[in-house]
Design a protein around this motif. Structure first.
Motif, PDB file in Angstrom:
ATOM      1  N   PRO A  76       0.835  -1.209   0.000  1.00 19.52           N
ATOM      2  CA  PRO A  76       0.000   0.000   0.000  1.00 19.52           C
ATOM      3  C   PRO A  76       0.866   1.254   0.000  1.00 19.52           C
ATOM      4  O   PRO A  76       1.864   1.325   0.715  1.00 19.52           O
ATOM      5  N   ALA A  77       0.490   2.223  -0.791  1.00 15.89           N
ATOM      6  CA  ALA A  77       1.249   3.464  -0.871  1.00 15.89           C
ATOM      7  C   ALA A  77       0.989   4.314   0.364  1.00 15.89           C
ATOM      8  O   ALA A  77      -0.072   4.239   0.988  1.00 15.89           O
ATOM      9  N   THR A  78       1.943   5.143   0.708  1.00 14.26           N
ATOM     10  CA  THR A  78       1.775   6.070   1.826  1.00 14.26           C
ATOM     11  C   THR A  78       1.447   7.464   1.297  1.00 14.26           C
ATOM     12  O   THR A  78       1.592   7.746   0.095  1.00 14.26           O
ATOM     13  N   ALA A  79       1.029   8.340   2.190  1.00 19.49           N
ATOM     14  CA  ALA A  79       0.752   9.724   1.804  1.00 19.49           C
ATOM     15  C   ALA A  79       2.007  10.382   1.251  1.00 19.49           C
ATOM     16  O   ALA A  79       1.952  11.151   0.277  1.00 19.49           O
ATOM     17  N   GLU A  80       3.156  10.071   1.852  1.00 15.89           N
ATOM     18  CA  GLU A  80       4.414  10.653   1.403  1.00 15.89           C
ATOM     19  C   GLU A  80       4.761  10.178  -0.015  1.00 15.89           C
ATOM     20  O   GLU A  80       5.247  10.962  -0.846  1.00 15.89           O
ATOM     21  N   THR A  81       4.491   8.890  -0.277  1.00 15.26           N
ATOM     22  CA  THR A  81       4.763   8.360  -1.618  1.00 15.26           C
ATOM     23  C   THR A  81       3.909   9.063  -2.665  1.00 15.26           C
ATOM     24  O   THR A  81       4.390   9.438  -3.735  1.00 15.26           O
ATOM     25  N   LEU A  82       2.615   9.258  -2.360  1.00 22.78           N
ATOM     26  CA  LEU A  82       1.730   9.951  -3.301  1.00 22.78           C
ATOM     27  C   LEU A  82       2.210  11.372  -3.559  1.00 22.78           C
ATOM     28  O   LEU A  82       2.190  11.853  -4.707  1.00 22.78           O
ATOM     29  N   THR A  83       2.621  12.056  -2.509  1.00 20.91           N
ATOM     30  CA  THR A  83       3.080  13.441  -2.660  1.00 20.91           C
ATOM     31  C   THR A  83       4.346  13.503  -3.505  1.00 20.91           C
ATOM     32  O   THR A  83       4.483  14.380  -4.386  1.00 20.91           O
ATOM     33  N   GLU A  84       5.264  12.587  -3.272  1.00 25.15           N
ATOM     34  CA  GLU A  84       6.488  12.543  -4.069  1.00 25.15           C
ATOM     35  C   GLU A  84       6.172  12.236  -5.531  1.00 25.15           C
ATOM     36  O   GLU A  84       6.769  12.814  -6.453  1.00 25.15           O
ATOM     37  N   TYR A  85       5.224  11.339  -5.764  1.00 24.74           N
ATOM     38  CA  TYR A  85       4.883  10.974  -7.146  1.00 24.74           C
ATOM     39  C   TYR A  85       4.233  12.145  -7.875  1.00 24.74           C
ATOM     40  O   TYR A  85       4.548  12.435  -9.031  1.00 24.74           O
ATOM     41  N   ALA A  86       3.323  12.834  -7.186  1.00 24.68           N
ATOM     42  CA  ALA A  86       2.686  13.994  -7.809  1.00 24.68           C
ATOM     43  C   ALA A  86       3.743  15.047  -8.162  1.00 24.68           C
ATOM     44  O   ALA A  86       3.696  15.649  -9.247  1.00 24.68           O
ATOM     45  N   THR A  87       4.694  15.256  -7.282  1.00 22.64           N
ATOM     46  CA  THR A  87       5.767  16.222  -7.549  1.00 22.64           C
ATOM     47  C   THR A  87       6.599  15.788  -8.750  1.00 22.64           C
ATOM     48  O   THR A  87       6.931  16.601  -9.629  1.00 22.64           O
ATOM     49  N   TRP A  88       6.935  14.522  -8.795  1.00 23.65           N
ATOM     50  CA  TRP A  88       7.709  13.985  -9.923  1.00 23.65           C
ATOM     51  C   TRP A  88       6.964  14.195 -11.242  1.00 23.65           C
ATOM     52  O   TRP A  88       7.564  14.573 -12.257  1.00 23.65           O
ATOM     53  N   CYS A  89       5.654  13.978 -11.234  1.00 19.18           N
ATOM     54  CA  CYS A  89       4.862  14.160 -12.456  1.00 19.18           C
ATOM     55  C   CYS A  89       4.869  15.603 -12.943  1.00 19.18           C
ATOM     56  O   CYS A  89       4.805  15.863 -14.151  1.00 19.18           O
ATOM     57  N   THR A  90       4.934  16.552 -12.000  1.00 15.82           N
ATOM     58  CA  THR A  90       4.925  17.963 -12.401  1.00 15.82           C
ATOM     59  C   THR A  90       6.273  18.435 -12.928  1.00 15.82           C
ATOM     60  O   THR A  90       6.348  19.495 -13.561  1.00 15.82           O
ATOM     61  N   LEU A  91       7.338  17.669 -12.681  1.00 17.64           N
ATOM     62  CA  LEU A  91       8.687  18.105 -13.043  1.00 17.64           C
ATOM     63  C   LEU A  91       9.312  17.313 -14.185  1.00 17.64           C
ATOM     64  O   LEU A  91      10.237  17.809 -14.845  1.00 17.64           O
ATOM     65  N   THR A  92       8.843  16.109 -14.445  1.00 17.63           N
ATOM     66  CA  THR A  92       9.519  15.196 -15.362  1.00 17.63           C
ATOM     67  C   THR A  92       8.887  15.216 -16.744  1.00 17.63           C
ATOM     68  O   THR A  92       7.689  14.920 -16.893  1.00 17.63           O
ATOM     69  N   ALA A 118      -7.759  -1.130  -3.512  1.00 17.46           N
ATOM     70  CA  ALA A 118      -9.057  -1.546  -3.004  1.00 17.46           C
ATOM     71  C   ALA A 118      -8.877  -2.602  -1.922  1.00 17.46           C
ATOM     72  O   ALA A 118      -8.171  -3.580  -2.095  1.00 17.46           O
ATOM     73  N   GLY A 119      -9.532  -2.387  -0.777  1.00 14.11           N
ATOM     74  CA  GLY A 119      -9.441  -3.343   0.302  1.00 14.11           C
ATOM     75  C   GLY A 119      -8.261  -3.114   1.223  1.00 14.11           C
ATOM     76  O   GLY A 119      -8.081  -3.846   2.196  1.00 14.11           O
ATOM     77  N   LEU A 120      -7.429  -2.108   0.931  1.00 11.42           N
ATOM     78  CA  LEU A 120      -6.271  -1.798   1.763  1.00 11.42           C
ATOM     79  C   LEU A 120      -6.453  -0.407   2.377  1.00 11.42           C
ATOM     80  O   LEU A 120      -7.266   0.393   1.909  1.00 11.42           O
ATOM     81  N   PRO A 121      -5.694  -0.097   3.421  1.00  9.95           N
ATOM     82  CA  PRO A 121      -5.778   1.257   3.996  1.00  9.95           C
ATOM     83  C   PRO A 121      -5.435   2.312   2.945  1.00  9.95           C
ATOM     84  O   PRO A 121      -4.446   2.188   2.225  1.00  9.95           O
ATOM     85  N   GLN A 122      -6.265   3.339   2.845  1.00 13.29           N
ATOM     86  CA  GLN A 122      -6.061   4.363   1.824  1.00 13.29           C
ATOM     87  C   GLN A 122      -5.116   5.451   2.333  1.00 13.29           C
ATOM     88  O   GLN A 122      -5.315   5.988   3.432  1.00 13.29           O
ATOM     89  N   PRO A 123      -4.098   5.801   1.561  1.00 16.00           N
ATOM     90  CA  PRO A 123      -3.198   6.886   1.966  1.00 16.00           C
ATOM     91  C   PRO A 123      -3.895   8.237   1.851  1.00 16.00           C
ATOM     92  O   PRO A 123      -4.749   8.433   0.985  1.00 16.00           O
ATOM     93  N   SER A 124      -3.548   9.168   2.701  1.00 12.21           N
ATOM     94  CA  SER A 124      -4.132  10.502   2.626  1.00 12.21           C
ATOM     95  C   SER A 124      -3.636  11.197   1.354  1.00 12.21           C
ATOM     96  O   SER A 124      -2.428  11.260   1.111  1.00 12.21           O
ATOM     97  N   PRO A 125      -4.534  11.762   0.552  1.00 12.53           N
ATOM     98  CA  PRO A 125      -4.117  12.444  -0.674  1.00 12.53           C
ATOM     99  C   PRO A 125      -3.849  13.928  -0.474  1.00 12.53           C
ATOM    100  O   PRO A 125      -3.590  14.639  -1.449  1.00 12.53           O
TER     101      PRO A 125
END
Length: 379
Positions: A76-92, A118-125
């Motif tokens: 399961p992804a973490t909130a930090e992972t989602l934030t890092e991925y969103a940042t990467w998408c805006t720069l790459t 689905a079925g796993l704890p959802q990371p905060s977006p």
């Protein structure tokens, strides 16, 4: 992660809900948490429209590849992972365009990650959403075209007449295209909905008033009865166009039953064989896919000189003709004709108070003297 794909054209449970990820490594799921069964995953997968599932699969694959390369755990992804991925998408820069992802693409990618878990704890977006909001604001401030969502151009009745005038309706494929264009408009159908139509879904109304349809809208899992009367113009009348197409099929020795909109090649062959790597592909009955319905709109726009040819570089703001153009054209036409917004939206399968439908109406009403407050104020 290798996704499973149903070779019959559907979507497997594992491909949509990440059964491989659930069972791939012990680290992927907390040991104490029970795993969903294959039956549960399959039941959940059936509730996701095929087009949505395809988009999510691509988004998930890209996220997973990025996470593994950057030493993050994808599931399961973490909130930090989602934030890092969103940042990467805006720069790459993306390989295909040389530019970073557009805000709408990032938004869908974040939804795909949540969907896959689905079925796993959802990371905060929250962090990822703040990154996306700031990125979108920066693009809009800089007047960057990628900050705007490109919408399909509206195939209003006037546009439909141009498209059909440039179509040779004396041929079988031309008769089919005219029927698909006018029927799609009259039903405000998404391409996926038009593709599912069978001849049995259309019956003659009493007193020859037109046609009665039973239309299934997969996105909202609703069966909708709709009446389609004769049109004011012979060229864009959906009733006449469908009957012309039906007669053309009969003249080519095909009994109209089962799929309404069939695969037809330029030689007039119905359901011509299609192969990929020596394997027969395509619906055995010849049913057009949603992509095939959308192609009819795009080709008709090109024939009418409304759209660029394949490979042409389009300037910002150039018309964009897609399968959704018919649905948008319907919405704008009902506003211009001052039809009741509630009834117009219900006919098109929009939810009451739909923001998407209201947006189409607002666009069409930009120069309506009764609605634009700048008219008649002495300006």
């Amino acid at each position: 992660m290798g996704h499973e794909v149903d070779t019959r054209g559907g979507t497997s449970a594992a491909a949509v809900f990440g059964a491989a990820a659930h069972r791939g490594t012990a680290a992927a799921v907390p040991a104490a948490r029970p795993q969903l069964s294959e039956a549960a995953l399959a039941a959940m997968a059936r509730g996701v429209p095929a087009a949505t599932a395809r988009g999510y699969r691509g988004d998930w694959t890209r996220f997973e590849q990025w996470a593994l390369a950057a030493d993050f755990r994808p599931l399961p992804a973490t909130a930090e992972t989602l934030t890092e991925y969103a940042t990467w998408c805006t720069l790459t820069p993306r390989p295909r365009t040389g530019r970073p992802y557009k805000p709408a693409s990032i938004d869908r990618a974040l939804a795909a990650v949540a969907h896959q878990a689905a079925g796993l704890p959802q990371p905060s977006p929250t962090g990822a959403r703040l990154v996306l909001r700031g990125y979108e604001a920066a693009l809009k401030t800089a007047k960057d075209p990628s900050g705007k969502t490109r919408k399909a151009s509206a195939a209003t009745p006037r546009v439909l007449r141009q498209m059909i005038a440039a179509t040779d309706t004396t041929t079988l494929i031309g008769a089919r295209d005219a029927a698909a264009l006018t029927t799609g408009f009259a039903l405000a159908a998404r391409p996926s909905e038009a593709a599912l139509l069978d001849w049995e879904d259309a019956t003659n109304a009493d007193d020859n008033q037109g046609l009665l349809y039973d239309l299934y809208r997969p996105k909202v899992t609703t069966d909708q009865p709709l009446g389609v009367p004769y049109g004011s113009y012979a060229s864009t009348c959906p009733v006449r166009a469908l009957r012309t197409y039906r007669q053309a099929l009969l003249e080519h020795g095909h009994e109209p039953a089962g799929p309404m909109f069939l695969r037809i090649d330029r030689h007039g062959r119905i359901n011509p064989p299609m192969h990929r790597a020596s394997r027969r592909i395509g619906d055995p009955a010849g049913r057009l896919t949603a992509e095939g319905i959308a192609d009819i709109v795009t080709r008709a726009a090109r024939r009418a000189g409304l759209a660029a040819r394949p490979g042409d570089v389009l300037p910002d703001g150039a018309p964009r003709w897609t399968g959704h153009s018919l649905r948008r054209g319907y919405a704008e036409a009902t506003r211009h004709a001052k039809k009741d917004p509630l009834e117009a939206s219900r006919h098109g399968g929009w939810a009451d108070g739909s923001r998407a439908f209201a947006g189409y109406h607002d666009r069409a009403a930009a120069f309506d003297e009764e609605l634009n407050p700048l008219y008649g104020i002495g300006l």
